[in-house]
Structures are given as structure tokens and as C-alpha cells.
Design a protein around this motif. Sequence first.
Motif, mmCIF file in Angstrom:
data_model
loop_
_atom_site.group_PDB
_atom_site.id
_atom_site.type_symbol
_atom_site.label_atom_id
_atom_site.label_comp_id
_atom_site.label_asym_id
_atom_site.label_seq_id
_atom_site.Cartn_x
_atom_site.Cartn_y
_atom_site.Cartn_z
ATOM 1 N N ASP A 178 16.058 39.712 1.563
ATOM 2 C CA ASP A 178 17.286 39.385 2.024
ATOM 3 C C ASP A 178 17.372 38.189 2.707
ATOM 4 N N SER A 179 16.445 37.118 2.577
ATOM 5 C CA SER A 179 16.393 35.844 3.207
ATOM 6 C C SER A 179 16.314 34.794 2.137
ATOM 7 N N ILE A 180 16.923 33.460 2.390
ATOM 8 C CA ILE A 180 17.033 32.633 1.411
ATOM 9 C C ILE A 180 16.207 31.376 2.245
ATOM 10 N N TYR A 181 15.233 30.810 1.398
ATOM 11 C CA TYR A 181 14.402 29.553 1.732
ATOM 12 C C TYR A 181 14.669 28.668 0.907
ATOM 13 N N GLU A 182 14.442 27.354 1.661
ATOM 14 C CA GLU A 182 14.668 26.142 0.916
ATOM 15 C C GLU A 182 13.345 25.678 0.388
ATOM 16 N N VAL A 183 13.403 25.032 -0.817
ATOM 17 C CA VAL A 183 12.354 24.600 -1.477
ATOM 18 C C VAL A 183 11.860 23.187 -0.978
ATOM 19 N N ASP A 184 10.694 22.951 -0.458
ATOM 20 C CA ASP A 184 10.152 21.854 0.054
ATOM 21 C C ASP A 184 8.724 21.558 -0.247
ATOM 22 N N PRO A 185 8.452 20.948 -1.137
ATOM 23 C CA PRO A 185 7.011 20.938 -1.640
ATOM 24 C C PRO A 185 6.173 19.994 -0.639
ATOM 25 N N LYS A 186 6.725 19.425 0.624
ATOM 26 C CA LYS A 186 5.894 18.834 1.684
ATOM 27 C C LYS A 186 5.592 19.912 2.567
ATOM 28 N N GLU A 243 3.843 25.759 2.956
ATOM 29 C CA GLU A 243 3.996 27.137 2.343
ATOM 30 C C GLU A 243 4.641 26.754 1.136
ATOM 31 N N CYS A 244 5.361 25.560 1.013
ATOM 32 C CA CYS A 244 6.561 25.184 0.074
ATOM 33 C C CYS A 244 7.891 25.633 0.210
ATOM 34 N N PHE A 265 6.204 33.886 -18.191
ATOM 35 C CA PHE A 265 6.761 33.410 -16.847
ATOM 36 C C PHE A 265 7.371 31.672 -17.199
ATOM 37 N N LEU A 266 8.055 31.297 -16.468
ATOM 38 C CA LEU A 266 8.918 30.154 -16.544
ATOM 39 C C LEU A 266 7.953 29.098 -16.795
ATOM 40 N N LYS A 267 8.173 28.077 -17.589
ATOM 41 C CA LYS A 267 7.368 26.807 -17.498
ATOM 42 C C LYS A 267 8.380 25.858 -16.724
ATOM 43 N N ARG A 268 7.534 24.873 -16.149
ATOM 44 C CA ARG A 268 8.280 23.842 -15.250
ATOM 45 C C ARG A 268 9.573 23.248 -15.817
ATOM 46 N N SER A 269 9.015 22.826 -17.260
ATOM 47 C CA SER A 269 10.401 22.301 -17.782
ATOM 48 C C SER A 269 11.631 23.175 -17.875
ATOM 49 N N ASP A 294 5.178 37.595 -7.212
ATOM 50 C CA ASP A 294 5.360 36.281 -7.979
ATOM 51 C C ASP A 294 5.301 35.220 -6.998
ATOM 52 N N LYS A 295 5.177 35.479 -5.845
ATOM 53 C CA LYS A 295 5.470 34.395 -4.803
ATOM 54 C C LYS A 295 4.567 33.129 -4.887
ATOM 55 N N VAL A 296 3.003 33.205 -5.394
ATOM 56 C CA VAL A 296 2.068 32.312 -5.625
ATOM 57 C C VAL A 296 2.541 31.721 -6.669
ATOM 58 N N MET A 297 2.834 32.212 -7.974
ATOM 59 C CA MET A 297 3.121 31.690 -8.942
ATOM 60 C C MET A 297 4.469 30.536 -9.003
ATOM 61 N N VAL A 298 5.305 31.025 -8.213
ATOM 62 C CA VAL A 298 6.568 30.507 -7.893
ATOM 63 C C VAL A 298 6.295 29.145 -7.293
ATOM 64 N N LYS A 299 5.371 29.485 -6.133
ATOM 65 C CA LYS A 299 5.130 27.906 -5.517
ATOM 66 C C LYS A 299 4.666 26.849 -6.429
ATOM 67 N N GLN A 300 3.573 27.373 -7.292
ATOM 68 C CA GLN A 300 3.219 26.579 -8.133
ATOM 69 C C GLN A 300 4.217 26.093 -9.312
ATOM 70 N N LEU A 301 5.119 26.728 -9.665
ATOM 71 C CA LEU A 301 6.235 26.431 -10.598
ATOM 72 C C LEU A 301 7.152 25.497 -9.838
ATOM 73 N N VAL A 302 7.687 25.535 -8.514
ATOM 74 C CA VAL A 302 8.581 24.495 -7.851
ATOM 75 C C VAL A 302 7.826 23.240 -7.505
ATOM 76 N N SER A 303 6.383 23.409 -7.597
ATOM 77 C CA SER A 303 5.780 22.007 -6.950
ATOM 78 C C SER A 303 5.057 21.402 -8.029
ATOM 79 N N ALA A 304 4.810 21.954 -9.089
ATOM 80 C CA ALA A 304 3.974 21.468 -10.245
ATOM 81 C C ALA A 304 4.456 20.127 -10.810
#
Length: 985
Positions: free
Chosen positions: A429-437, A440-441, A592-596, A624-634
Motif C-alpha cells: 500500500d506504499s508508493i515509491y518514486e523511481v530514482d536510479p541515483k 535502492e533505486c 517479463f517486460l523489456k526496457r523498451s 519481482d522487486k530485484v528484476m524491476v530495479k534492473q528494469l527501471v535503471s538498465a
Amino acid sequence: MTMSAEIKVKRVSSRKRSRDGLRSHLTPVRKIPSASGRQCPDMRWVANTTTVQYTVCGLIIHCLVVRYTCINSFKCIFQYCSDTEDLFGDYDSIVGDSSFLAKLDRAEQNMRCHDIDHATSNRCPVVLQNENPDFTSLKSSTDKYLKKSRDDSMTDSILKGFSDDFFRDMQSSQLAFQQDSLQTAERTCCPDGDKTSTPTRRPESVSTEDGNERHNAGVVPKARKSMSDHLKRAMLVNAAAPSSVSRTAMQKEAVVTEEISVAMQAMESVSMEKMDLGPFFGLPTKVKVLICNLKGIKDLYEWQKNCLKLDSVQQRRNLIYSLPTSGGKTLVAEILILKELLCRKRDALFILPYISLVQEKLHMLGDGSRGAIIEMTLAKVLYVSKSTQIIGMSATLGNVQDLQRFLSADNYTNDFRPVELKEYVKLKDSIYEVDPKEEECFRFSRHLNFKYSSAMQKIDQDHIVALVTEVIPSQSCLVFCPTKKNCENVAEMICKYLKRDFIQHKQAEKAVLLGELRSSGNGSLCPVLKKTVPYGLAYHHSGLTSEERKLVEEAYSAGVLCLLTCTSTLAAGINLPARRVILRSPYMAVDFLKRSQYKQMVGRAGRAGIDTHGESILILQDKDKVMVKQLVSAPMEICKSNLMHDNGKGVLSLILSVIGLNITNSLEQVRDFMDGTLLSVQEEQVCLERSLWEVTQECVELLKEKGLVTVSTEPQDGTLQVTKLGRATYKGSVDLTYCGVLYRDLSKGLESLMLDSFLHLVYLVTPYDMVSQCKPDWMIYFRQFTMLTAAEQKMCAAVGVPESFVARKAAGQNVKKNVDPVVVSRLYLALVLLFLLKESDLWSVADRFLLSRGFIQTLLSSSSAFCSCVLHFTEELEEFWPFNALLTELTRRLTYCVQAELIPLMEVAGVMEGRAKQLYNAGYKTLAHLANADPNVLVKTLANLFKKQANQIVASAKMLLNEKADALQEEVDDLLMMPLDLPSL
């Protein structure tokens, strides 16, 4: 003798008709050719014709004055015009400027003495060259009252009295007459190909070989007519020549918007050499006004201005430009197309090759078979046309250096987005903003503030209702789902928990949408849409028909619908932005989703000019948390050549086509061609087991084994040639995987072709590649099989599917007899098509076979396309001549799949089956009825038809009717055209 004449000009009538270039005096009017001498498929030339009445020396002369207008295939809003409306306004005729005739007379008098002195001279001045091509000259046709004389032309020396500036200021009709005079002079004086321009005159004596002179007795030289007389004579001939046009041509006139007319007038005033028509990046200011009126764009983004000013664009070098989704890339391509059309006067085709401009979404190069086709097309263009400019645009481009080498292109990259994009992920029930910097991403943003009951929590575990109600109905939302069924389920689930207030929002507009959806389904309405549309929700995927998808898209764009649940195909192919984009899962089906793919979907967030920012929320689970980290930052995936896809099928097809098209005819030339592909650039990455040269040699040998290519038997020749089967394969665009089995099926079909039903022919054109997409339901299979006639069941047994086999499968029994599963599934699809041809009701057939109507429509369109391919395939093989007429009619039936009387109406753009039935029942039964209809009457007569749609339907009918008339006129022209090789003395 000097003759004075009073010239009066009076416009008698105004009408428009089509004309074409060279013809004999018997040839009727036809279409004018393009500047290149070919008829442009995307351009139509309409001649605005005015009949002008002249009074010369008491003699009334009627002369036709013609102004040509080019109608391009722009997506413009055509407005209805009455048949009597004059679209081009006043036109200055050749007699409008009396100084023209006066200058001709003065020049004539000044040169008479000069002509006498040089009457017997063998040398002559160089003829002036008219730099303005494609003017239709005044025609001096042969008439029984007026006979053409070889001595009627005047010397080009007279033309010295007219400087370039004089010709530059001439009206187009004056230039046309001047050009006609020059051509007449050349034909008269140079019958043997002499390039001099002085007319040949018969001297009073001719020197013989012995030096004596033999006088010509009784030969009296004819007096040369003045230029004014020549002009008047041409007018007389034009007046005497038949000027009537066919009844159809008179009734049907092209519909041209005021904006395009203005743009075309600007074109007419500019010569071919001048590539700058105005201040808007070389285009007229009117184009900028059009973009503002039609698209609502008042100014370009700064990156667009910079891109259009690049040296690559100005010097017509190849260019790749890449930006994020929704950055405005398409508008740049459209402006470049308009420059090709208006400035360079070239044809333009969107997506695949323009004659002088190729624009493609390059990120598709790495997309399976589609990518291979794009690469093959670009490779051919690069090899055969060095002057072709290629403009590639992409939103998700990785290894741009490889593509630059492949296309020999410059690169322009910018990270501009018109609206800021904020990416989020939701975990529990939590929302996190994506920040590759961040390490934890993800950076915590907020908790969801929505009260869920225990029952609601069980149904909506991902809190989708909470996420969407934060933005709808005042703002829009897209929810991407992993499967088509999930799209429908999510839409229904959201509606269960929405307040009744949602129904009141734009209730009248939603009622109209439901009516249009019901009309498109011939009275049937999807039960899911019936529930969701009143709340402003709908689903969007390939299970809908094309008509339903179009209606849903238009309603969403207009704000009638505020939320769409959809699959990833919407992100890749349709520009439907939203304030918030929700990804239901990081999966598409089981992958699983590709980056494109991720970037394309989240890129739909943010509507330019409406939102200050856009939001994307990806719903994920702990696993899926680890794979999503790679997805949004790759980084973006690289784009690889797909010519080696499916065991090198792309290379085989490419080599066959370049040999068949005579682009290459030896193994060395094939090697040279393959060196210019993206596959060659990426050889080390893609060709891991063997080199590209080895792959090329193996493919050529395989084509020989398949009987598609042969080598010349001449010693030391080595010329590669396609066989008849090879030519039929590439001309029919038949997949190399199926060309052999198609040949065998057609050959077997000739032995016992059943013609008392469509079933046998339909089976032969059922696409092979659709077989894997549908698994037969054996009970339905058996039930439909028993409804066939005895002859149809006999045909099924002949192709390898007897009734006993289907009956055993339906009963769940084992079948010992070997039966080809591909044939079984293909026949099942053929039964679907057969009942569709019989009933022509997609909804009832979908219920009969328990298939989605979207799949059936896809099957129908694929079968129509493959039927056309098979038709071209059989045309190249003499043994299949009986199929030609049969497949031509079947292609037509499959294309429209409606009752025969509705087919002419279905050819009109914007008219589907439901609308065609409405029109037919209202009395509009033919194309001529529709072309002459009043849009206002149509709106009042037909339900759910708006004025804009009515205008477009009538305009499309007029254009289509003109095209058909032009095609028939061309056949008449070809019959009446004077043969070029006509024997003469």
C-alpha cells in the motif's frame, strides 16, 4: 496588310476536368503527369477549366483556359462544395495583356530583314530553352477546315526580342504558347534529328554534284505567317476542337479545401529549381496556419526548430533523430514530407519508402519478422538509390552507432519531453518514486489513502480502484494489463466500486457512443462495454473489431471515456496520452517486460498542453522487486539485425528478391549487397558460428535446392537467375517456408477442384501462419462438419480430414490414422471463413465458433491479403491459369465480406458494414448516389452521423468516383493514342 481587331473577353462557364500530357487530336482529356514524367500514385491533378469567349474581327471564338491544381493525399478535412462553385477565382488569359501581341508584332517586323539576309544560311542561333516544364501547350490539331503547314513556324531568331525577364513575367498560358511554338519549330526544321532550330526552306536552286544549278520550276515559297496570326490560328483550332467531356466527368469534381488551393497557388509561382517556397522552413506561411488549424500547434518546440535547420536536412543527408515518447517527432517527419511534396514536387509515402524520403521507426528493426522486413527494405533503397534521403526516428534507440554505419547517417539526440514524467512503483500500500541515483533505486513517496472493506480487499488486492479514482473522471488514465482477458476483468471490477456519480458525467455523449458501438455490430453490443461505457470506462485490445477500437479511441481522445484498460499494443501503435499510466504487472503474458516496452508504456503519461506533469505507476510484488530495479535503471537494449531470425529466413528472402529484381545477378554482387546490411555491421555479434559470407553462400545453395534460383549453364558465366517458382514466390510475397507446400496444394487442388462451394478455394487461401493461433474445439468442429453438404465433406476427405477422424476426436477417442495437424487446423479456420462468407455477420460466426470477433476479423483480413498473394503467385505459373479469375473474385469477397450490393459503398473511406446498410436502406445504393449527396441531408437521414463524417464520406466518394473515371479514361486514351511506331512514307 495590317489588321486591327477588337478583343473582348467574357467568361462563359466554369468547370473542372482532368487532363494529361501528350496525345493525338483524337485523344480525350486525361490526367496531367507529374513533373518527373510519371503518374504519381499519391498526387491527383485537377484542371480548373474556364470557357472564355473572344470577339476577334467580328468572329466569336471560344477558348478553354486551364489551371492545374495538385491534390496530395494529405489527411485534410475536405469541405463540401457544390458543382457550380468556382474554386479558383479569376484567371488572366493570354489576351488579357495586349502588350504581348504588340511585342510580337514589333519583333516580327524587326526581324524580317534579318530573315531575308539569312534565308539560305546553314547555321542558326541556339534555341531558347524553357526552364518551366509541365505546361500544357495550346494544341494545333489537324482539322478538315484548317490544315497544318510545315512553313507555319517562325525562326527562333525572332525570339531574341524577348529576354529571360520577359518570359519570367508571362502568364502560364503565354508560356505554354511560346513552348508550343518552339516545339513546332524544332519538328519542322529538324526532321532528321538535326539539333539546329532554323526552319528548312526550299531555295530557288539546288547545286548538283557536277556543279550545275537545277532550278525549281513552279515552286512558289509560302509566305510565313506572323506570330499573331499563329496565335489566333491556335485559338481557332482550340475553339473548333471538341471540348465536351463525359457525363460522369462533368458530374464529378474533386473536392479541394481552401487551404490546399492556396498552397498550390504558391507552388505554381515557383520554378522547379527553387526549393524555398516560404519562411516556414522553406514552406509557405499557409502551411504553418494549416498546422495550427488542424493540429492546434501554434509554434514548434525548440528541438524541432533545431532539427529542421540541421545541415543534414538542408543538404538532404541521411539522418537519425531520437527522443522520448510524445516529444513531437512525427510533426518533424510531416514537415519534411511537405517539403518533398511542395518544394521538390516528389511523391511521399509514410512509414515505408517515399520516392525521395524514407522515414521509419527504427526501434522496430529489432522486432522479429517486422524488423527483418524493415531492414531488407532499407538495404535495397541504400543499394539502388544513392540520392534517396533516409530519415529515421525513434523513441527507444540503443546502439545508434550501428544504425549510423548502416544508414550512413548523421545523428540528432535530445531528451526533451513536453511534459515532465514522474515514475513510481507501488509495493503493497506504499508508493515509491523511481530514482536510479538512489542505492535502492526507489525513494518512499506516500501511502495510499483509500478505505477498503474486507470483501473489496479480496477482489482488488492491487488497489487499482484507489489508484484510478485519484484522477478520473476529471482526468484520464490508462491501465496496462498483461492479457486481453485481464483487460476486460479489470474494467468490470473497477465499475463495481465506482460511485453512481460517474454515470452522470457526460451521460449524453456516452449514450451516443453506445449507439455507435451497437450500430457497428449490426445491432449487437459487447456485454462488457455495455456495462463499462456508462461509467466512462472501456477496454482496448485485439479482441475488438477495428470499428470498435476506432470508436473507443475517438471517445477517449474526446474525453467521453476517462479510462482504458489495454494491452501493450496500444503503447506501441497509438498516440493516446493520459495523466496517469498504471502498469498492472511487470509482465506481458508470461514474459517479463523489456526496457523498451516499459519506456513506451510509461511514455504515454502526460498530455502536452493539458497537464503540467505525467505519472506512471508500476504495480509489483516482492518476488519481482530485484528484476524491476534492473528494469527501471538498465540502459536501453541494443537494436540487432533480425535477418537471421527463424533460421536465417530473412537472408533467404532478401537474396531471392534482389536476384529476382535484377539488383544482383552474381554471387559476388550478392556478397557486395549483403555487406551493406545491418547484419554486416553487426556480424561479430549476430553471426557467431559462421561468417556472413558463409551464411550468404549457404543461403544461395539452399535456394538452388528449393528450385527457386538457378545458375546459368554458360561456361564461366555464373549468372544467378530466379526460376518460375522463385519469381512467383517473391512476386506473390509468399513466405519461403510455405512456397513449396502452397505449390503442392494448388497442384492437388487442380485435380479435383470443387466449384459448387467456396470451401475448397477458401481452404487454399487460408493463411498457413494463422494455424498456430487457433486450437480447434472438437465438438464445434464436428457440429459444423455435419452441416456441410456431401460435396463439401468429400472435399474435406480429399485434403486429408475425413468425417470419421473429426467424429472420433469429438468423442475423445484415440485416432490411429496419421492425419496432418496443420491440415486439420487449417480446414477448421476455412470453415470459419466459409460461414462468414455465407452469413456475413461477424458476431454470429464468433458465437458459433466461440472465438473473439477481433480474431475472426484478423483471420478475415489475413485471408484476404494471402488470397491476393496466391493470385499473384498463380499469375506467374502457367499451369495455374484457372485460378486467376476465381481468386480475383474471392479476394474481393474476402476484402469486404458483405452482401454484394453493399461492396461499392464499402469502398468509400469511413463506410463500414453498418453504415453501408444505413446508406443502402436510405436510397444511396451506388457510388454515384453518394458522390452527389448533400451532407446536410445525410446528417438528417442517418442516425449517429455527424456533419464532419458526412463531409468526409461525400468527399471520399467524389474522389473515388473520379479515380474510377480517370482509370476508364486512361483505357480510352490508350486506345485512341496515336501509335509512336506508325509507319509513314
